[in-house]
Design a protein around this motif. Structure first.
Motif, PDB file in Angstrom:
ATOM      1  N   PRO A 151      13.538  44.390  30.821  1.00  0.00           N
ATOM      2  CA  PRO A 151      12.088  44.304  30.646  1.00  0.00           C
ATOM      3  C   PRO A 151      11.604  44.935  29.351  1.00  0.00           C
ATOM      4  CG  PRO A 151      12.626  46.015  32.229  1.00  0.00           C
ATOM      5  CD  PRO A 151      13.909  45.318  31.916  1.00  0.00           C
ATOM      6  N   TYR A 152      12.342  45.924  28.834  1.00  0.00           N
ATOM      7  CA  TYR A 152      11.876  46.636  27.656  1.00  0.00           C
ATOM      8  C   TYR A 152      12.100  45.808  26.390  1.00  0.00           C
ATOM      9  CZ  TYR A 152      12.273  50.046  31.357  1.00  0.00           C
ATOM     10  OH  TYR A 152      12.175  50.682  32.573  1.00  0.00           O
ATOM     11  N   GLU A 153      13.221  45.124  26.324  1.00  0.00           N
ATOM     12  CA  GLU A 153      13.449  44.218  25.199  1.00  0.00           C
ATOM     13  C   GLU A 153      12.454  43.064  25.232  1.00  0.00           C
ATOM     14  OE1 GLU A 153      17.485  42.957  25.320  1.00  0.00           O
ATOM     15  OE2 GLU A 153      18.320  44.979  24.974  1.00  0.00           O
ATOM     16  N   ALA A 158       7.262  40.548  23.311  1.00  0.00           N
ATOM     17  CA  ALA A 158       5.916  40.075  23.648  1.00  0.00           C
ATOM     18  C   ALA A 158       4.840  40.850  22.903  1.00  0.00           C
ATOM     19  CB  ALA A 158       5.705  40.193  25.160  1.00  0.00           C
ATOM     20  N   VAL A 159       5.013  42.180  22.809  1.00  0.00           N
ATOM     21  CA  VAL A 159       4.033  43.007  22.111  1.00  0.00           C
ATOM     22  C   VAL A 159       3.971  42.649  20.631  1.00  0.00           C
ATOM     23  CG1 VAL A 159       3.497  45.361  21.379  1.00  0.00           C
ATOM     24  CG2 VAL A 159       4.123  44.900  23.754  1.00  0.00           C
ATOM     25  N   ALA A 160       5.128  42.431  20.025  1.00  0.00           N
ATOM     26  CA  ALA A 160       5.144  42.058  18.606  1.00  0.00           C
ATOM     27  C   ALA A 160       4.364  40.768  18.381  1.00  0.00           C
ATOM     28  CB  ALA A 160       6.588  41.908  18.125  1.00  0.00           C
ATOM     29  N   SER A 161       4.559  39.792  19.278  1.00  0.00           N
ATOM     30  CA  SER A 161       3.840  38.520  19.115  1.00  0.00           C
ATOM     31  C   SER A 161       2.339  38.704  19.303  1.00  0.00           C
ATOM     32  CB  SER A 161       4.380  37.483  20.103  1.00  0.00           C
ATOM     33  OG  SER A 161       3.997  37.791  21.430  1.00  0.00           O
ATOM     34  N   LEU A 162       1.944  39.595  20.215  1.00  0.00           N
ATOM     35  CA  LEU A 162       0.518  39.833  20.437  1.00  0.00           C
ATOM     36  C   LEU A 162      -0.107  40.581  19.270  1.00  0.00           C
ATOM     37  CD1 LEU A 162       0.573  40.777  24.234  1.00  0.00           C
ATOM     38  CD2 LEU A 162      -0.450  38.725  23.227  1.00  0.00           C
ATOM     39  N   ARG A 163       0.593  41.558  18.721  1.00  0.00           N
ATOM     40  CA  ARG A 163       0.058  42.285  17.573  1.00  0.00           C
ATOM     41  C   ARG A 163      -0.156  41.344  16.395  1.00  0.00           C
ATOM     42  NH1 ARG A 163      -2.093  46.835  19.747  1.00  0.00           N
ATOM     43  NH2 ARG A 163      -0.519  48.133  20.807  1.00  0.00           N
ATOM     44  N   GLU A 164       0.742  40.373  16.243  1.00  0.00           N
ATOM     45  CA  GLU A 164       0.585  39.402  15.157  1.00  0.00           C
ATOM     46  C   GLU A 164      -0.645  38.533  15.350  1.00  0.00           C
ATOM     47  OE1 GLU A 164       4.172  37.183  15.052  1.00  0.00           O
ATOM     48  OE2 GLU A 164       5.364  38.802  14.125  1.00  0.00           O
ATOM     49  N   ARG A 165      -1.128  38.457  16.566  1.00  0.00           N
ATOM     50  CA  ARG A 165      -2.309  37.643  16.867  1.00  0.00           C
ATOM     51  C   ARG A 165      -3.592  38.470  16.780  1.00  0.00           C
ATOM     52  NH1 ARG A 165      -0.573  34.376  22.256  1.00  0.00           N
ATOM     53  NH2 ARG A 165      -2.610  33.369  21.911  1.00  0.00           N
ATOM     54  N   ASP A 166      -3.473  39.659  16.213  1.00  0.00           N
ATOM     55  CA  ASP A 166      -4.641  40.479  15.880  1.00  0.00           C
ATOM     56  C   ASP A 166      -5.483  40.810  17.115  1.00  0.00           C
ATOM     57  OD1 ASP A 166      -6.211  41.923  14.105  1.00  0.00           O
ATOM     58  OD2 ASP A 166      -7.583  40.240  13.745  1.00  0.00           O
ATOM     59  N   VAL A 167      -4.806  41.338  18.138  1.00  0.00           N
ATOM     60  CA  VAL A 167      -5.536  41.720  19.355  1.00  0.00           C
ATOM     61  C   VAL A 167      -6.062  43.143  19.211  1.00  0.00           C
ATOM     62  CG1 VAL A 167      -4.201  40.161  20.815  1.00  0.00           C
ATOM     63  CG2 VAL A 167      -3.431  42.521  20.501  1.00  0.00           C
ATOM     64  N   ASP A 168      -7.104  43.442  19.979  1.00  0.00           N
ATOM     65  CA  ASP A 168      -7.679  44.784  19.970  1.00  0.00           C
ATOM     66  C   ASP A 168      -6.960  45.723  20.943  1.00  0.00           C
ATOM     67  OD1 ASP A 168     -10.022  44.328  18.151  1.00  0.00           O
ATOM     68  OD2 ASP A 168     -10.500  42.848  19.699  1.00  0.00           O
ATOM     69  N   TYR A 169      -6.430  45.165  22.017  1.00  0.00           N
ATOM     70  CA  TYR A 169      -5.683  45.943  23.017  1.00  0.00           C
ATOM     71  C   TYR A 169      -4.480  45.121  23.472  1.00  0.00           C
ATOM     72  CZ  TYR A 169      -9.879  48.868  23.606  1.00  0.00           C
ATOM     73  OH  TYR A 169     -10.950  49.706  23.398  1.00  0.00           O
ATOM     74  N   VAL A 170      -3.389  45.818  23.738  1.00  0.00           N
ATOM     75  CA  VAL A 170      -2.236  45.194  24.385  1.00  0.00           C
ATOM     76  C   VAL A 170      -2.085  45.820  25.769  1.00  0.00           C
ATOM     77  CG1 VAL A 170       0.269  44.924  24.383  1.00  0.00           C
ATOM     78  CG2 VAL A 170      -1.019  44.624  22.257  1.00  0.00           C
ATOM     79  N   VAL A 171      -2.114  44.962  26.798  1.00  0.00           N
ATOM     80  CA  VAL A 171      -2.084  45.407  28.192  1.00  0.00           C
ATOM     81  C   VAL A 171      -0.815  44.876  28.855  1.00  0.00           C
ATOM     82  CG1 VAL A 171      -3.266  45.382  30.417  1.00  0.00           C
ATOM     83  CG2 VAL A 171      -4.594  45.366  28.282  1.00  0.00           C
ATOM     84  N   GLU A 182       9.234  54.523  31.227  1.00  0.00           N
ATOM     85  CA  GLU A 182      10.141  54.111  30.154  1.00  0.00           C
ATOM     86  C   GLU A 182       9.493  53.056  29.272  1.00  0.00           C
ATOM     87  OE1 GLU A 182      13.940  54.134  28.129  1.00  0.00           O
ATOM     88  OE2 GLU A 182      12.874  55.515  29.475  1.00  0.00           O
ATOM     89  N   LEU A 183       8.699  52.187  29.880  1.00  0.00           N
ATOM     90  CA  LEU A 183       8.020  51.139  29.120  1.00  0.00           C
ATOM     91  C   LEU A 183       7.138  51.728  28.031  1.00  0.00           C
ATOM     92  CD1 LEU A 183       7.313  48.082  28.854  1.00  0.00           C
ATOM     93  CD2 LEU A 183       5.456  48.500  30.479  1.00  0.00           C
ATOM     94  N   VAL A 184       6.318  52.715  28.368  1.00  0.00           N
ATOM     95  CA  VAL A 184       5.394  53.249  27.363  1.00  0.00           C
ATOM     96  C   VAL A 184       6.113  54.134  26.346  1.00  0.00           C
ATOM     97  CG1 VAL A 184       3.418  53.088  28.911  1.00  0.00           C
ATOM     98  CG2 VAL A 184       4.698  55.230  28.795  1.00  0.00           C
ATOM     99  N   ARG A 185       7.293  54.636  26.706  1.00  0.00           N
ATOM    100  CA  ARG A 185       8.057  55.418  25.731  1.00  0.00           C
ATOM    101  C   ARG A 185       8.731  54.528  24.696  1.00  0.00           C
ATOM    102  NH1 ARG A 185       9.639  58.404  30.622  1.00  0.00           N
ATOM    103  NH2 ARG A 185       8.497  60.389  30.656  1.00  0.00           N
TER     104      ARG A 185
END
Length: 464
Positions: A151-153, A158-171, A182-185
Motif C-alpha cells: 500500500p505504501y508504494e 498516487a500522491v505523486a500523480s495528485l500533486r502533479e495535478r495541483d491539488v490543495d489537499y491530498v486525502v 506507517e502511511l503518514v511516515r
C-alpha cells in the motif's frame, strides 16, 4: 470552506432500519455543496441483511446520502470478487483503490475503480486516493484471486500523480487500520480517513490527522479544511431519521425467514467490543460450547474478531439474532493438533503475541480448555484440557471456524494441514445448539488474566 463527512465500517448497521436511517439522516443534515461524503471500507458487509442480499443493501444507503468516494475493506469481498464487481458497478460513488488488482495484474473492476481522483469543491481542489490492507486475501477466504499490493508504494505513486495535478489537499481513504501510522511516515499526505480497526481514533502522527470513526455507524467525523484541518465528532443516535431509508430496508430481514425463536435469554449477553476482546465472556463461551458440541471435539475455539458487535442478545433469540453474531457463510471444522500446538494456540490468544488488533485485546474464546495468562510478563502460565494439564505428545481435536485454518493473522499455528473434518455453517451450529440447550452460558474462569503481582499465587493455586 470545504468539508469532508467520514463514515467507515458501518457493517451491520443495515440490520436495524432505524439505526441506518439515523446514520443517513446525520449525513444528510451535515451535507451541502461544500461537502464530500467519504467511506473508508467495510461499508457493505458483514451483517444479516448483507448476507441475505450479498452486500447490495448498501446501495440504498449510498444513494440516500449521495456518497462521493469509497475504498475497499476486507469485508467488501465477503461474497466473492464477482459480487463486489457487480456492486461497485451499480454504486453511485467513485471507488478508489491504488493497490487492489485482479490475478492477471489488471486493476480490480477497472471500469469502475480508479487509484485516485480530484474533486473540486468550494473553490478547492481535493485529491483522494484509496488503499486497502495487503493482508485482505488472508483475512477473507472469499477474496479469491485478488492481489493486494504494497500500500505504501501504491500510495506514493498516487500522491505523486495528485500533486502533479495541483491539488490543495491530498486525502488518503484508507482501510489499513494500524498501517495508517506507517502511511503518514512514508508518504506526503495531508489527512487520513481510516477504518478497519473498530476503535475510534482522532489524533496526529508526524503532524498529519489520522481519523477512524469506529464501527456500525454510531459516529461520523466532519472534517473542515480551512487555514488548518479541524475535526468535529458527531454521534448519530439522536440524528433525524431518514424515513425513506427506513422504508427501503424495513422488513427485508424478516422476509428471509430467519425469525424462528430458538431460545430465550433472561440475562442479556453483551457483545460490545470491550467485552468480546476483554477475555472470557458469556457470548464467547456460548459460541465455543456450540462448536465443540457439534463435532464432539476436545476443545471449542472462537476468535474474538469473528463475533460481531451489536446490541446484547436478550429476550426471544431468533435465528437472525444468531446470524448477526457470526454473519459468515463459513463452516465449523474439526482440526487435529498436538498438545504442544494446542498450547501455542492458547498463547496466540494474546494480542502481544500475534500483534493483531489493539494492544491488550484477547483473541480466544474456549470450550473444554482453560487458560491462565500473565499480562505483566506476557507469559502463558498454564493450559488445561478437561481440567488436566496438556500432554505435549497427545493429539487433541479442536472445533473452530474454517477461517482460522485459512488466515495467518490469528492463531497462525493453525493451518489447513490440521483439517480433519467439517460440520455445518457457523450460525446453523449456534441455532441447533440454542434449540437444544438454550443460550444461558456463564463466565466460569476459562480465561484468567493476572497482573505481575498475581501470577505467582495463580500458579500456586493451579498446582494445589
Amino acid at each position: 470552506m470545504p468539508r469532508l463527512l467520514h463514515y467507515s465500517d458501518i457493517e451491520n448497521v443495515y440490520d436495524d432500519p432505524v439505526r441506518v436511517g439515523r446514520l443517513a439522516g446525520a449525513v444528510r443534515s451535515l451535507d451541502g455543496p461544500d461537502a464530500v461524503v467519504c467511506g473508508s471500507g467495510d461499508d457493505t458487509a458483514p451483517g444479516v441483511l448483507s448476507l441475505i442480499e450479498r452486500g447490495r443493501q448498501a446501495l440504498d444507503f449510498f444513494r440516500a446520502v449521495d456518497a462521493d468516494v469509497e475504498t475497499f475493506g476486507n469485508h467488501d469481498f465477503d461474497y466473492g470478487p464477482a459480487a463486489a464487481r457487480d456492486l461497485v458497478a451499480d454504486a453511485p460513488q467513485t471507488w478508489l483503490s491504488a493497490n487492489v488488482f485482479d490475478a492477471d495484474g489488471e486493476r480490480f473492476a477497472g471500469d469502475h475503480v480508479a487509484p485516485a481522483t480530484v474533486i473540486e469543491v468550494d473553490g478547492a481542489r481535493l485529491g483522494f486516493f484509496g488503499v486497502t490492507d495487503p493482508a485482505t486475501p488472508s483475512l477473507n477466504p472469499m477474496a479469491g484471486d485478488i492481489r493486494v499490493t504494497d500500500p505504501y508504494e501504491a500510495a506514493a505513486e498516487a500522491v505523486a500523480s495528485l500533486r502533479e495535478r495541483d491539488v490543495d489537499y491530498v486525502v488518503a481513504v484508507s482501510h489499513l487500520g494500524g498501517g495508517d501510522d506507517e502511511l503518514v511516515r512514508r508518504v506526503d499526505v495531508d489527512l487520513v480517513l481510516g477504518g478497519h480497526v473498530h476503535a475510534e481514533r482522532r489524533e496526529r502522527v508526524t503532524g498529519t490527522p489520522l481519523l477512524r470513526p469506529g464501527a456500525n455507524g454510531h459516529v461520523i467525523f466532519e472534517v473542515r479544511l480551512g487555514d488548518g484541518i479541524d475535526v468535529v465528532r458527531h454521534e448519530t443516535g439522536d440524528a433525524p431519521v431518514a424515513e425513506d431509508v427506513v422504508e427501503a430496508l424495513e422488513g427485508r430481514v424478516d422476509a428471509a425467514g430467519l425469525d424462528e425463536v430458538v431460545a430465550r435469554v433472561a440475562e442479556p449477553l453483551d457483545r460490545s467490543e470491550e467485552t468480546v476482546f476483554g477475555g472470557e465472556c458469556r457470548l464467547g463461551n456460548f459460541v465455543a460450547d456450540a462448536y465443540r458440541w457439534s463435532l464432539g471435539a476436545d476443545v471449542g475455539l472462537q476468535n474474538s474478531g469473528g463475533i460481531r458487535n451489536g446490541p446484547p442478545l436478550s429476550g426471544d433469540v431468533t435465528v437472525a439474532d444468531l446470524v448477526s453474531v457470526i454473519p459468515f457463510e463459513e463452516h465449523v471444522v474439526r482440526a487435529e493438533v498436538t498438545g504442544a500446538e494446542l498450547r501455542e494456540i492458547a498463547r496466540e490468544s494474546a494480542a502481544s503475541v500475534v500483534d493483531f488488533g489493539e494492544p491488550g485485546w484477547w483473541h480466544g474464546h474456549f470450550s473444554g480448555l482453560s487458560v491462565r495468562w500473565d499480562d505483566g510478563s506476557d507469559e502463558l502460565l498454564s493450559v488445561r484440557v478437561g481440567g488436566e494439564p496438556i500432554d505435549p505428545e497427545r493429539r487433541y481435536t479442536i472445533a473452530t471456524s474454517a477461517y482460522l485454518l485459512h488466515t495467518d493473522h490469528e492463531f497462525p499455528t493453525l493451518g489447513e494441514r490440521h483439517r480433519a473434518g467439517e460440520g455445518d455453517i457457523q450460525f446453523e451450529v449456534l441455532a441447533a445448539y440454542a434449540r437444544e440447550f438454550g443460550v444461558g452460558a456463564a463466565v466460569e474462569g476459562r480465561v484468567r488474566r493476572y497482573g505481575a503481582d498475581e501470577a505467582e499465587s495463580a500458579l500456586r493455586g493451579e498446582s494445589e
